[in-house]
Motif scaffolding. Structure first.
Motif, PDB file in Angstrom:
ATOM      1  N   GLY A 126      13.773  33.007  91.400  1.00 45.12           N
ATOM      2  CA  GLY A 126      14.768  32.031  91.833  1.00 45.12           C
ATOM      3  C   GLY A 126      15.903  32.721  92.564  1.00 45.12           C
ATOM      4  N   ARG A 127      16.820  31.924  93.109  1.00 43.50           N
ATOM      5  CA  ARG A 127      17.954  32.481  93.830  1.00 43.50           C
ATOM      6  C   ARG A 127      19.094  31.479  93.848  1.00 43.50           C
ATOM      7  NH1 ARG A 127      16.284  32.213 100.225  1.00 43.50           N
ATOM      8  NH2 ARG A 127      15.552  30.057 100.230  1.00 43.50           N
ATOM      9  N   ALA A 128      20.315  32.028  93.990  1.00 42.82           N
ATOM     10  CA  ALA A 128      21.510  31.195  94.025  1.00 42.82           C
ATOM     11  C   ALA A 128      22.606  31.941  94.762  1.00 42.82           C
ATOM     12  CB  ALA A 128      21.975  30.862  92.606  1.00 42.82           C
ATOM     13  N   LEU A 129      23.559  31.196  95.311  1.00 40.52           N
ATOM     14  CA  LEU A 129      24.744  31.780  95.933  1.00 40.52           C
ATOM     15  C   LEU A 129      25.925  31.651  94.985  1.00 40.52           C
ATOM     16  CD1 LEU A 129      24.685  30.504  99.641  1.00 40.52           C
ATOM     17  CD2 LEU A 129      24.519  32.882  98.891  1.00 40.52           C
ATOM     18  N   THR A 130      26.733  32.704  94.879  1.00 39.39           N
ATOM     19  CA  THR A 130      27.937  32.603  94.067  1.00 39.39           C
ATOM     20  C   THR A 130      28.935  31.660  94.740  1.00 39.39           C
ATOM     21  OG1 THR A 130      28.902  34.556  95.141  1.00 39.39           O
ATOM     22  CG2 THR A 130      27.660  34.907  93.108  1.00 39.39           C
ATOM     23  N   ASP A 131      29.693  30.943  93.904  1.00 37.67           N
ATOM     24  CA  ASP A 131      30.682  30.012  94.444  1.00 37.67           C
ATOM     25  C   ASP A 131      31.988  30.740  94.751  1.00 37.67           C
ATOM     26  OD1 ASP A 131      31.991  30.396  92.021  1.00 37.67           O
ATOM     27  OD2 ASP A 131      31.491  28.431  91.206  1.00 37.67           O
ATOM     28  N   GLY A 132      33.047  30.001  94.988  1.00 38.82           N
ATOM     29  CA  GLY A 132      34.318  30.602  95.361  1.00 38.82           C
ATOM     30  C   GLY A 132      34.912  31.488  94.295  1.00 38.82           C
ATOM     31  N   ASP A 133      34.502  31.300  93.043  1.00 39.37           N
ATOM     32  CA  ASP A 133      34.984  32.127  91.941  1.00 39.37           C
ATOM     33  C   ASP A 133      33.992  33.224  91.587  1.00 39.37           C
ATOM     34  OD1 ASP A 133      37.029  32.691  90.060  1.00 39.37           O
ATOM     35  OD2 ASP A 133      35.854  31.749  88.469  1.00 39.37           O
ATOM     36  N   GLY A 134      32.967  33.422  92.437  1.00 39.95           N
ATOM     37  CA  GLY A 134      31.954  34.446  92.166  1.00 39.95           C
ATOM     38  C   GLY A 134      30.952  34.064  91.108  1.00 39.95           C
ATOM     39  N   TYR A 135      30.865  32.789  90.778  1.00 39.47           N
ATOM     40  CA  TYR A 135      30.044  32.319  89.657  1.00 39.47           C
ATOM     41  C   TYR A 135      28.635  31.951  90.123  1.00 39.47           C
ATOM     42  CZ  TYR A 135      28.663  29.549  85.553  1.00 39.47           C
ATOM     43  OH  TYR A 135      28.005  29.054  84.453  1.00 39.47           O
ATOM     44  N   TYR A 136      27.636  32.255  89.285  1.00 38.52           N
ATOM     45  CA  TYR A 136      26.249  31.856  89.536  1.00 38.52           C
ATOM     46  C   TYR A 136      25.665  31.313  88.228  1.00 38.52           C
ATOM     47  CZ  TYR A 136      24.596  35.826  86.872  1.00 38.52           C
ATOM     48  OH  TYR A 136      24.342  36.699  85.837  1.00 38.52           O
ATOM     49  N   ARG A 137      24.528  30.607  88.332  1.00 42.61           N
ATOM     50  CA  ARG A 137      23.893  30.033  87.142  1.00 42.61           C
ATOM     51  C   ARG A 137      22.414  29.791  87.423  1.00 42.61           C
ATOM     52  NH1 ARG A 137      22.735  24.821  85.192  1.00 42.61           N
ATOM     53  NH2 ARG A 137      23.090  24.460  82.957  1.00 42.61           N
ATOM     54  N   PHE A 138      21.556  30.146  86.459  1.00 41.57           N
ATOM     55  CA  PHE A 138      20.127  29.877  86.528  1.00 41.57           C
ATOM     56  C   PHE A 138      19.668  29.210  85.220  1.00 41.57           C
ATOM     57  CE2 PHE A 138      20.596  33.566  89.323  1.00 41.57           C
ATOM     58  CZ  PHE A 138      19.832  33.192  90.426  1.00 41.57           C
ATOM     59  N   ARG A 139      18.631  28.361  85.326  1.00 46.72           N
ATOM     60  CA  ARG A 139      17.877  27.898  84.161  1.00 46.72           C
ATOM     61  C   ARG A 139      16.511  28.564  84.205  1.00 46.72           C
ATOM     62  NH1 ARG A 139      17.100  21.921  82.391  1.00 46.72           N
ATOM     63  NH2 ARG A 139      15.881  21.870  84.305  1.00 46.72           N
ATOM     64  N   THR A 140      16.036  29.024  83.040  1.00 45.32           N
ATOM     65  CA  THR A 140      14.747  29.701  83.015  1.00 45.32           C
ATOM     66  C   THR A 140      14.214  29.721  81.583  1.00 45.32           C
ATOM     67  OG1 THR A 140      13.595  31.732  83.674  1.00 45.32           O
ATOM     68  CG2 THR A 140      15.804  31.997  82.753  1.00 45.32           C
ATOM     69  N   VAL A 141      13.151  30.486  81.337  1.00 44.36           N
ATOM     70  CA  VAL A 141      12.682  30.740  79.983  1.00 44.36           C
ATOM     71  C   VAL A 141      12.925  32.213  79.666  1.00 44.36           C
ATOM     72  CG1 VAL A 141      10.919  28.937  80.066  1.00 44.36           C
ATOM     73  CG2 VAL A 141      10.314  31.282  80.706  1.00 44.36           C
ATOM     74  N   LYS A 142      13.105  32.496  78.397  1.00 43.76           N
ATOM     75  CA  LYS A 142      13.327  33.883  78.006  1.00 43.76           C
ATOM     76  C   LYS A 142      12.030  34.661  78.184  1.00 43.76           C
ATOM     77  CE  LYS A 142      15.438  36.667  74.371  1.00 43.76           C
ATOM     78  NZ  LYS A 142      16.037  36.653  73.015  1.00 43.76           N
ATOM     79  N   PRO A 143      12.052  35.746  78.962  1.00 44.11           N
ATOM     80  CA  PRO A 143      10.809  36.500  79.206  1.00 44.11           C
ATOM     81  C   PRO A 143      10.355  37.249  77.961  1.00 44.11           C
ATOM     82  CG  PRO A 143      12.690  37.638  80.148  1.00 44.11           C
ATOM     83  CD  PRO A 143      13.212  36.317  79.665  1.00 44.11           C
TER      84      PRO A 143
END
Length: 241
Positions: A126-143
């Motif tokens: 997966g991939r995401a861009l950090t927002d104005g506060d440098g924040y990112y978030r993913f949903r996934t399963v624990k490997p």
């Protein structure tokens, strides 16, 4: 208005040498000659840039972005955090990419021959861009943990790979996130190449109940620091920040 930048000296002690025989792959792959510094061109420094239009609506949601006919198998989790510089300032617009094994410890890759089954509803990236506060978030399963051919009974503790891009493809850093309290920490030959226990601590994501979703999933926080004394350990920056 002038800006004063803090100078952070490199800490070379926290990074393992390229040649680390207990991790057998380094025997063949570590360089035997001094590394060369190659000058970077202006185009490599300035582009390509990343924008929200380049990402799909489910790119950050590994529970759904490869699902075919149901949810992935495994413990549902949220992984989130901030990308900051050495002084705690946010780094917005950073492209964060992740890839990982499924809950059984197997990657969705043609070269992964581990006996754990492929999950048809989990792609593992997966991939995401950090927002104005440098924040990112993913949903996934624990490997899951998995064995690898290092020495007899070698295992990798559960981990998620992270790729962090700057303003262009030439500005890329790679690291791994581990999970707080993993019993394989002291047995993982790759993690144990890091001589500084505090540096390894910074790769262990703590449980974050405040960000968990009741009756849904737990959350782990993984903050990424790009430079300075508290920098995240990066695989492709062996000389330090």
């Amino acid at each position: 208005m002038s800006v004063t930048w803090d100078f952070m000296e490199r800490d070379r002690r926290s990074h393992p040498p390229a040649y680390t025989p207990d991790y057998k792959t380094t025997v063949a792959r570590s360089p035997r000659q001094p590394l060369l510094s190659v000058e970077t061109s202006l185009s490599e420094l300035t582009g390509p840039t990343f924008g929200h239009h380049d990402l799909g609506p489910l790119d950050h949601d590994l529970l759904r972005n490869h699902a075919v006919d149901g949810d992935p198998i495994g413990e549902r989790i949220i992984v989130h955090g901030r990308v900051t510089d050495q002084s705690g300032r946010p780094v917005p617009g950073t492209l964060v990419e992740v890839w990982q094994a499924n809950a059984g410890g197997r990657y969705r890759h043609v070269n992964d021959r581990y006996l754990a089954p492929i999950d048809p509803n989990f792609g593992g990236c997966g991939r995401a861009l950090t927002d104005g506060d440098g924040y990112y978030r993913f949903r996934t399963v624990k490997p899951g943990a998995y064995p690898f051919r290092n020495y007899a009974n070698s295992w990798r503790m559960a981990h998620i790979h992270f790729s962090i891009f700057g303003a262009g493809f030439a500005q890329r850093l790679i690291t791994q996130m581990y999970f707080e309290g993993d019993p394989l920490r002291s047995q993982d030959p790759i993690a144990q190449t890091i001589p500084d226990a505090a540096a390894l601590d910074r790769l262990m994501a703590p449980l974050d109940l405040g960000a968990s979703l009741p009756l849904d999933c737990l959350a782990y926080r993984f903050d990424i620091v790009l430079r300075g004394r508290r920098q995240t350990f990066f695989e492709n920056r062996p000389e330090g920040a």
